[in-house]
Design an enzyme around this catalytic site. Sequence first.
Site, PDB file in Angstrom:
ATOM      1  CG  LEU A 140       5.843   0.866  -4.022  1.00  0.00           C
ATOM      2  CD1 LEU A 140       6.680   1.737  -4.540  1.00  0.00           C
ATOM      3  CD2 LEU A 140       5.689  -0.366  -4.418  1.00  0.00           C
TER       4      LEU A 140
ATOM      5  CB  ALA B 197      -3.842   0.499   9.826  1.00  0.00           C
TER       6      ALA B 197
ATOM      7  CE  LYS C  87      -0.465   3.534   8.188  1.00  0.00           C
ATOM      8  NZ  LYS C  87      -0.606   1.904   7.301  1.00  0.00           N
TER       9      LYS C  87
ATOM     10  CE  LYS D 102      -2.441  -0.499   4.140  1.00  0.00           C
ATOM     11  NZ  LYS D 102      -1.483  -1.889   4.189  1.00  0.00           N
TER      12      LYS D 102
END
Length: 216
Positions: free
Chosen positions: A23, A105, A38, A21
């Site tokens: 990348l 996540a 994030k 994810k």
Amino acid sequence: MAKSPSVQGVFVTGTDTNIGKTLVCAWLVHHWRAGYWKPVQTGATEDSDSATVAKLAPAAIIHPPAYVFQAPLSPHEAARREGARIELSGLKPPATPGPLVVEGAGGILVPLNEVALTIDFMEMLNLPVVVVARSGLGTINHTLLTLDALRRRHIPVLGVVLNGQKNPANRQAIEHFGSVRVLAEIQPLPAVTPALVASLPPPDFSCPPDLTRPEG
């Protein structure tokens, strides 16, 4: 469930953890000149996805996580071990001058607390979703289950990105049975560097994406 204020961008999720994810986020952030967020970072003792994207896409605006936990565990358990609780009300998208790439996540049914799953946050955020999946054995089942769960919540699916050696049969099955477009196939890289991320072909979809384009 109340929706968050309008945000332009995409939510990048995966069919599993350690599936690429981050990348994919760096790839999108670089080509779109987008911001990156994030919301929940676990495993901070070992890794930081925000730092990885900052390294791979140096021009990106990196927004700090809302929650950071040290243990490499599911968010709800990592939070519990630190005497904390993830509140959906605490996951407010940051103000950003352009589009935003949000990285989840783990997968969509990962718990955030004792009652809320990641998919609940995704529904609240109301962004179109890019699903990252492996290209090899087992990916058909995992990917179709993920797509089915998203559609049951009426969360718009932009498409799938496959990581790994090309597997035409798996790609065809995902597109056919999932009624979805494979947006890109990223083959194994000799090293993940800013230059190699920049050399990947740019995404052939815009941000914000055109959701009027038919899937499949």
